[in-house]
Scaffold this active site. Sequence first.
Site, PDB file in Angstrom:
ATOM      1  N   SER A  13       0.645  -1.356  -0.104  1.00  0.00           N
ATOM      2  CA  SER A  13      -0.003  -0.100  -0.102  1.00  0.00           C
ATOM      3  C   SER A  13       0.975   0.967  -0.022  1.00  0.00           C
ATOM      4  CB  SER A  13      -1.185  -0.109   1.058  1.00  0.00           C
ATOM      5  OG  SER A  13      -0.143  -0.094   2.259  1.00  0.00           O
ATOM      6  N   HIS A  28      -5.335  -4.215  -1.987  1.00  0.00           N
ATOM      7  CA  HIS A  28      -4.929  -2.866  -2.830  1.00  0.00           C
ATOM      8  C   HIS A  28      -5.257  -3.441  -4.331  1.00  0.00           C
ATOM      9  CE1 HIS A  28      -4.653   0.471  -0.260  1.00  0.00           C
ATOM     10  NE2 HIS A  28      -4.107  -0.438   0.450  1.00  0.00           N
ATOM     11  N   LYS A  35     -12.410  -0.715  -0.413  1.00  0.00           N
ATOM     12  CA  LYS A  35     -11.625   0.047  -1.349  1.00  0.00           C
ATOM     13  C   LYS A  35     -12.266  -0.114  -2.944  1.00  0.00           C
ATOM     14  CE  LYS A  35      -7.308  -0.200   0.955  1.00  0.00           C
ATOM     15  NZ  LYS A  35      -7.897  -0.849   2.418  1.00  0.00           N
TER      16      LYS A  35
END
Lengths: 415, 88
Positions: free
Chosen positions: A190, A218, A249
């Site tokens: 990240s 991610h 996310k």
Amino acid sequence: MAFITAFRNRYQAEIDGIKAAGLFKEERYIHSPQWSEIEVEFPAGSKIKKCINICANNYLGLSSHPEVIAAAHAGLDSRGYGMSSVRFICGTQDIHRELENRLTEFLGTEDTLLFPSCMDANAGFFEACLNEQDVMIADRLVHASIVDGMRLCKAMQDTFKHSDMGHLQEKLQEHMDKRSRMIITDGVFSMDGDMAKLDEIVELAEKYDAMVFLDDSHASGFIGRTGRGTHEHCGVLGKIDVITTTLGKALGGASGGCVSGRRELVEMCRQRARPFLFSNSVAPVIVAGALKVLELITATTERRDKLEWNAQYWRGLLKDAGFDIKEGESPIVPVMLYDAKLAQDFARDLFAEGVYAIGFFFPVVPKGQARIRTQLSAAHEKHHLDFAIEAFKKVGEKHGVLGLGKKELLARAGA
Amino acid sequence: MDEITKLVRDYVIREYLEEGDEREITETTPLISGGIVDSFSMVSLKRFLEKKCNIQISDACATPDAFDTVQKIVGLVHKFQKAQPVAV
């Protein structure tokens, strides 16, 4: 009441210490839905400012997508607001299981279990599946939630240098006396935006009889040709034993996470993972929205393709402007400044220019590695990025960092 | 620098410093409190010492403070070292 003055003073002194060290974090109040353009109140009480958002995890631009919102509304109407129960008492709806099945198909695994967040998935997995007879070998840059999960587990803890396969091999050899070995890594890291060498990790895992744990928070939804994640990108679909990921996310951005992988490991989590057992699951409204997200991203790769284009375009703009960026392929593009104060000043000046980005510095990244972490979204249009780069250039010029390489920037920071 | 000190110092440099990291590791450099060795990685250091020096360091003694400098680690090794010669 036992919150005596001495207690209050003690905590206030600690808070003052955080401020004095320049590590105090302040929230910025956003008055609009999450999007590429947001309305921000900062500092608190200030006039609301419209700006380009270049620091959200809204990779696919689905956080405020009309179809997702409509699906969430429908879910709210049909399944209610809350469950008022943990999963194993009376907190499991048909749509929880449906979402787990859809995630299993999407990630290419055997089974999936939802958690209130990926933080909870990571916090609960290791203790549920490993004990003192086993060893966990983690990349040194894994996410903080994995570190916390490992701390809660009685298995032996060890680490390998970031993405150093030679070092990982040494560690695997060293721990052949343990009952089982688990290699632990993020898919996309990240802070640096680089990807794990999953193909090589799987090869080592097969050679040394190790399981592979991947946090793909991610990556899920956009990394790989069809957005399945880092395992798709590296050509090892079906070879990862456990994947944890988030719905917070790219996959709608609300909340929730999951453990997905070998059915026995998932079942162990269902039976023993404490954040699953002792906390309500994802709310029905979010489950309904997430089901729509999966439907949208499996129907077309349009959004991940646009995100890929945006990331390449943005990297090019930053490089052409003379910024020192971390190379990579992901939509996380760190602009390296190395100095913590400079990173904070830079972010403040960007905000004044209408661009919302955040400076990251120790302890979030190592000392002397301060940066502005920019993150691209499929919600960005070219004109957003063209606007943002002008702001970056203006602020970069003000601080004299354009055209400087790592050595010059470090020297400038007095490191 | 005695044999154990060299053994520990070399291991710390090889194991914990990244390529290009030119920080000097002396006998008194703070390793854990200085952020060079994290608490997870301390485990591998303990295992390394136990294997190389043929000792068993009790968990109660394997504290972050006891592992904080090369000097302290060497002191710990001496404390637990048995009569047999060191296999380096």
